[in-house]
Design an enzyme around this catalytic site. Structure first.
Site, PDB file in Angstrom:
ATOM      1  N   HIS A  82       0.850  -1.178  -0.020  1.00 35.80           N
ATOM      2  CA  HIS A  82      -0.238  -0.041   0.004  1.00 35.80           C
ATOM      3  C   HIS A  82       0.648   1.041  -0.001  1.00 35.80           C
ATOM      4  CE1 HIS A  82      -3.333   2.432   0.964  1.00 35.80           C
ATOM      5  NE2 HIS A  82      -2.499   3.238   1.577  1.00 35.80           N
ATOM      6  N   ASP A 161     -15.947   0.727   5.386  1.00 42.28           N
ATOM      7  CA  ASP A 161     -15.029   1.578   5.019  1.00 42.28           C
ATOM      8  C   ASP A 161     -15.498   2.636   3.634  1.00 42.28           C
ATOM      9  OD1 ASP A 161     -12.227   2.839   4.865  1.00 42.28           O
ATOM     10  OD2 ASP A 161     -12.464   2.101   2.656  1.00 42.28           O
ATOM     11  N   ARG A 168     -15.971  10.852   5.616  1.00 46.53           N
ATOM     12  CA  ARG A 168     -15.011  11.635   6.085  1.00 46.53           C
ATOM     13  C   ARG A 168     -14.584  12.724   5.068  1.00 46.53           C
ATOM     14  NH1 ARG A 168     -10.720   7.254   6.433  1.00 46.53           N
ATOM     15  NH2 ARG A 168      -9.186   8.916   6.781  1.00 46.53           N
ATOM     16  N   SER A 183      -8.906   2.391   8.032  1.00 45.08           N
ATOM     17  CA  SER A 183      -9.518   2.348   6.501  1.00 45.08           C
ATOM     18  C   SER A 183      -8.634   1.466   5.722  1.00 45.08           C
ATOM     19  CB  SER A 183      -9.456   3.712   5.964  1.00 45.08           C
ATOM     20  OG  SER A 183      -9.766   3.791   4.726  1.00 45.08           O
ATOM     21  N   LYS A 187      -9.190  -2.912   4.697  1.00 47.77           N
ATOM     22  CA  LYS A 187      -9.311  -3.557   3.142  1.00 47.77           C
ATOM     23  C   LYS A 187      -8.000  -4.457   3.035  1.00 47.77           C
ATOM     24  CE  LYS A 187      -9.552   0.803   2.114  1.00 47.77           C
ATOM     25  NZ  LYS A 187      -9.704   2.093   1.489  1.00 47.77           N
TER      26      LYS A 187
HETATM   27  N1  URA Z   1      -6.573   5.730   1.754  1.00 46.87           N
HETATM   28  C1  URA Z   1      -7.626   5.023   2.271  1.00 46.87           C
HETATM   29  O1  URA Z   1      -7.828   3.932   1.985  1.00 46.87           O
HETATM   30  N2  URA Z   1      -8.269   5.323   3.358  1.00 46.87           N
HETATM   31  C2  URA Z   1      -7.833   6.720   4.163  1.00 46.87           C
HETATM   32  O2  URA Z   1      -8.391   7.064   5.082  1.00 46.87           O
HETATM   33  C3  URA Z   1      -6.707   7.300   3.428  1.00 46.87           C
HETATM   34  C4  URA Z   1      -6.471   6.931   2.070  1.00 46.87           C
END
Ligand code: URA
Length: 424
Positions: A82, A161, A168, A183, A187
């Site tokens: 990520h 999410d 958000r 978040s 995932k």
């Molecule tokens: N990327 C995400 O998936 N979630 C966040 O809160 C910020 C960046």
């Protein structure tokens, strides 16, 4: 669940139990807790924060809102990466097939552009026919066949999410380390991973502009990840200039293909190999980082990573033989002589958005063929009139993009210090 009491508790600096967090997320996803209450709670979290235990509890609650990928026996170790997002950051396009070539299974659930940073899914959609809306069963099948798959989040996977992120986004509560951590990790854990590497960006093109913030996010992600049973290694890397030369969608796919063929810009290759070596070390495929680096370089140079990329694209309906050409090109020249001392990298990302390569509102349609090629890097000497960037533009935003790029490049009389690509 007494939502008002939970909001007050967080407002006053208290902490939540796992059960409270589970009830809150369950109630929100079921539509029993309204958006206005969850907004107030998210703002309380923004100001008061959450400790590692609470953040892990929130991550688990979000994870349990949906399904998780199930891997049949015999599937190789699952790895993913990520990035917190950058300008010109096309590392995933090369790293996923490279990890597949090294024998890992890579089920990468990716995102779209956010703010001035591009998104992996938007880039991949420059490939005609490429599908990014796969069902979970297809994600597992393609990952097992090709070694890697890159697709978007569905409502099956972490619906909490999807709903919370959208809230958000419009309530000023995105930049909260515990909310970002939950978040991202909900995932990633839902992918059924063994190992995860994190590329936390830092600098003028990143969401975290300074090392302290980036380090805090990296530490939060690693400690919560370990608590959820995923091996995590986080790295801080520089984003005070675009990664590679190309910024956009199609042009970044073309540059990624160069790197997959063993060429391409040195920084893209170096960061990709470093993250691949991190995975090898994390999951026991190499005894040292150095060994991981040489295995990864050998895999890239053998063409195996490129073959994996081609297989994945084919399995997802994409036609690399039908790639369009980039939009018509024009040059931008240096207004004065000197050294490139600083780049307002976020403005470079904004220039691509102005050209139509990114979105200002969710309904904007992307022109995949537009973008930029940066012809200078931090520290380079430039002469007045020398081309410093190429712009690939169609019918919109050319003037605005040109102005943004000229503003973004700070040319000074003296050479300035250039940060290293790999920070920590
Ligand atoms: N990327 C995400 O998936 N979630 C966040 O809160 C910020 C960046």
């Amino acid at each position: 669940v007494n939502t008002v009491r939970l909001i007050q508790q967080k407002r006053d600096g208290g902490r939540h139990t796992d059960d409270e967090l589970a009830a809150l997320i369950r109630g929100y996803v079921a539509g029993e807790i309204p958006d206005y209450q969850l907004s107030a709670w998210a703002m309380a979290v923004y100001f008061r924060g959450m400790d590692v235990d609470e953040t892990a509890g929130l991550t688990r609650a979000m994870l349990e809102s949906g399904e998780q990928l199930k891997w049949p026996a015999g599937t190789t170790l699952r790895a993913d990466k990520h990035s917190t997002g950058g300008v010109g950051d096309k590392i995933s396009l090369v790293l996923a097939p490279l990890l597949a070539g090294l024998g890992f299974t890579v089920p990468m659930i990716s995102g779209r552009g956010l703010g001035a940073t591009g998104g992996t899914l938007d880039k991949l959609e420059s490939i005609p026919g490429f599908r990014t809306d796969l069902a979970l069963a297809d994600v597992v099948r393609i990952a097992r066949e090709a070694g890697c798959v890159m697709t978007g989040q569905t409502s099956q996977l972490v619906p909490a999410d999807k709903k919370l992120y959208a809230l958000r986004d419009v309530t000023g509560t995105v930049p909260s380390i515990p909310l970002i951590t939950a978040s991202i990790l909900s995932k990633k854990v839902a992918e059924g991973l063994d190992g995860l590497v994190l590329d936390v960006k830092c600098g003028s093109g990143a969401f975290m502009k300074d090392v302290r913030g980036a380090r805090a996010l990296a530490e939060s992600l690693s400690s919560v990840g370990s608590r959820l049973g995923v091996k995590v290694r986080a790295r801080l890397s520089d984003m005070s200039q675009p990664l590679g030369r190309m910024v956009g969608n199609l042009v970044e796919v073309l540059e990624s293909l160069e790197v997959l063929a063993g060429g391409g810009p040195a920084d893209v290759r170096q960061l990709t190999l470093t993250l691949a070596a991190d995975v090898c070390l994390l999951l026991g495929a190499a005894g040292s980082h150095h060994e991981g680096l040489s295995k990864s370089a050998a895999c890239l140079d053998s063409g195996e990573a490129l073959r994996r990329f081609e297989r994945m694209v084919g399995a997802q309906g994409g036609r690399l033989d039908k790639l369009a050409a980039a939009a018509p090109m024009s040059e931008i020249v240096a207004p004065r002589s000197g050294y490139v001392a600083r780049m307002e990298t976020e403005s470079i990302g904004q220039a691509v958005i102005a050209l139509g390569g990114g979105r200002r509102v969710m309904s904007d349609v992307i022109d995949h063929r537009v973008g930029l090629e940066m012809l200078c890097r931090l520290g380079d000497p430039v002469r007045a009139g020398q081309p410093v960037a190429r712009m690939f533009a169609l019918d919109r935003g050319g003037k605005e993009a040109r102005a943004l790029i000229l503003e973004a490049l700070v040319i000074a009389d003296e050479p300035a210090e250039v940060p290293p690509l790999l920070l920590e």
